[in-house]
Design a protein around this motif. Structure first.
Motif: not given
Length: 451
Positions: A86-106
């Motif tokens: 589902t698209a919702a599954e991919v959106q869950g992944v995108i939400a998680h990766e955005l958490g890395h961006i906003t957390g400055g993890h990279v």
């Protein structure tokens, strides 16, 4: 792997670079990019990031993975799209990766930068004549960020990052009014893969992983998601329909035709199935069958720009560029000159070898590279037009643009220097030639230091 320049006169889908075995390539397709952008938009807003500043990039790798690596870009492996239902599954992944961006993890993870440096930008239309870059063979590339290190202290820190990204992702889904069901469904897929591959759930194994085990994540997130007001909210049906089309298109491109035809048999007359079969038949050089599928798609929706793009692509790659012009011209207009579609249209105009089309081709291609400079195919075609018109300095500049993006730094330096010598001093093109030459020199010097 190198695809010789003369191949560009034959195919619209392309692989244009020399890359090391470890490099990954970016898959580019207008419909897919539009879908991923629309899927991410509410989550980007929920994360407090500026709209349009976050890119969702699809990597040609059949392992199940996603990661961030500097800047505001989320990289999603094609294997993740294949695995998701589902698209919702991919959106869950995108939400998680955005958490890395906003957390400055990279910023704090040098491994992220190392991985990013091995990604070669490649403009590859999701077509059938393109050479497929080597699929990833990581047996357990199933976790979200893909970062690894040797020291336990760093590993523990990475697990903290993952937990923080999980929490942030759940927050963004909630703020965007999206249910966490898709996110949980995908984590359960990862858990199933862990069981399948025999991944240990002992404390020692957990310590040796850069991510928390999926069972732990599921238990923690289930509590959060079920308590959220959006938990029972239905998924976006229109977004899901678009996702099924893109997933079928990707399957037709990546899979062997026999596998695609088993998955999407001719008894299935839905749009996704016809999409997948059109690519499968095209790969088998069964042009009548491929065109039959595109005709059926266009009968269902004559103004769908991506159906028109597909028809034009099949006609062009079947040696009928003149017939491809109208559907590609219409697709270009319907998408407001989307650069990837416009590049294919420009190629069709050139491939007719009718010089009366060259002025239009130049106009279309110049507009395409103005909106999307990271498009080696468009630069190559523009160079063809410049050469045909006798404008060799700009033809060499276009070659330099294409070569520097493809990692061909020696060739890019030569082309840029030749362009600079023939262009008027101080003009934007002259300055651009200098910039490319400087970039190519820098990359060559870095290459020497790494040896």
């Amino acid at each position: 792997m190198r695809i010789l320049p003369r191949l560009f006169a034959i195919v619209a889908a392309l692989s244009l670079l020399t890359q090391p075995a470890s490099a990954q390539s970016v898959l580019r397709d207008a419909e897919t990019e539009a879908l991923l952008s629309d899927m991410a938009a509410p989550l980007v807003a929920a994360a407090g990031l500026a709209p349009g500043n976050v890119e969702i990039v699809m990597i040609n790798d059949r392992s199940v993975n996603a990661f961030v690596a500097g800047g505001q870009a989320v990289y999603i492996h094609s294997g993740l799209i294949e695995k998701a239902d589902t698209a919702a599954e991919v959106q869950g992944v995108i939400a998680h990766e955005l958490g890395h961006i906003t957390g400055g993890h990279v910023i704090t993870s040098s491994q992220g930068y190392a991985k990013a440096s091995r990604i070669s930008i490649l403009s590859m239309l999701l077509g059938v004549a393109a050479a497929v870059a080597g699929a990833g063979d990581a047996a357990m590339g199933v976790m979200m960020a893909g970062q690894q290190a040797a020291m336990g202290k760093f590993l523990a820190f990475s697990r903290v990052q993952e937990s923080a990204a999980d929490a942030a992702g759940a927050q963004y889904l909630s703020k965007a009014g999206m249910s966490g069901r898709g996110s949980l469904a995908f984590f359960k897929k990862l858990q199933s893969m862990e069981f399948r591959y025999g991944v240990s759930h002992s404390d020692e194994a957990g310590y040796g992983s850069t991510h928390p085990m999926s069972g732990d994540r599921i238990a923690r997130l289930t509590r959060d998601y079920e308590a959220d007001p959006a938990w029972a909210k239905p998924d976006d049906a229109q977004l899901q329909a678009r996702f099924e089309r893109v997933k079928a298109k990707l399957a037709g491109y990546i899979q062997e035709p026999a596998q695609t035809l088993r998955q999407y048999p001719e008894t299935d007359t839905t749009a996704p199935a016809r999409y997948a079969r059109a690519y499968a038949f095209h790969k088998q050089a069964l042009m009548d069958k491929a065109l039959s599928e595109t005709d059926a798609l266009l009968k269902s929706d004559p103004d769908d720009p991506y159906f028109l793009e597909l028809e034009g692509q099949v006609l062009l790659e079947s040696g009928r560029p003149a017939d491809a012009i109208e559907p590609l011209r219409e697709a270009t207009a319907l998408t407001s000159n989307q650069p990837l579609i416009a590049s294919l249209f420009g190629h069709a105009l050139i491939a007719t070898e009718d010089k009366s089309h060259y002025a239009e081709a130049e106009q279309v291609l110049r507009a395409a590279v103005a909106r999307d400079r990271l498009n080696p195919f468009a630069w190559y075609q523009l160079g063809v037009i410049y050469a045909a018109n006798g404008d060799m300095p700009r033809a060499r500049l276009a070659s330099a643009e294409q070569q520097v993006m493809s990692g061909q730094y020696t060739e890019a330096l030569r082309s840029a220097q030749a362009a600079e010598a023939g262009l008027e001093t101080g003009t934007p093109d002259w300055l651009r030639a200098q910039d490319i030459a400087m970039q190519a020199r820098g990359e060559l010097e870095r290459g020497k230091k790494r040896k």
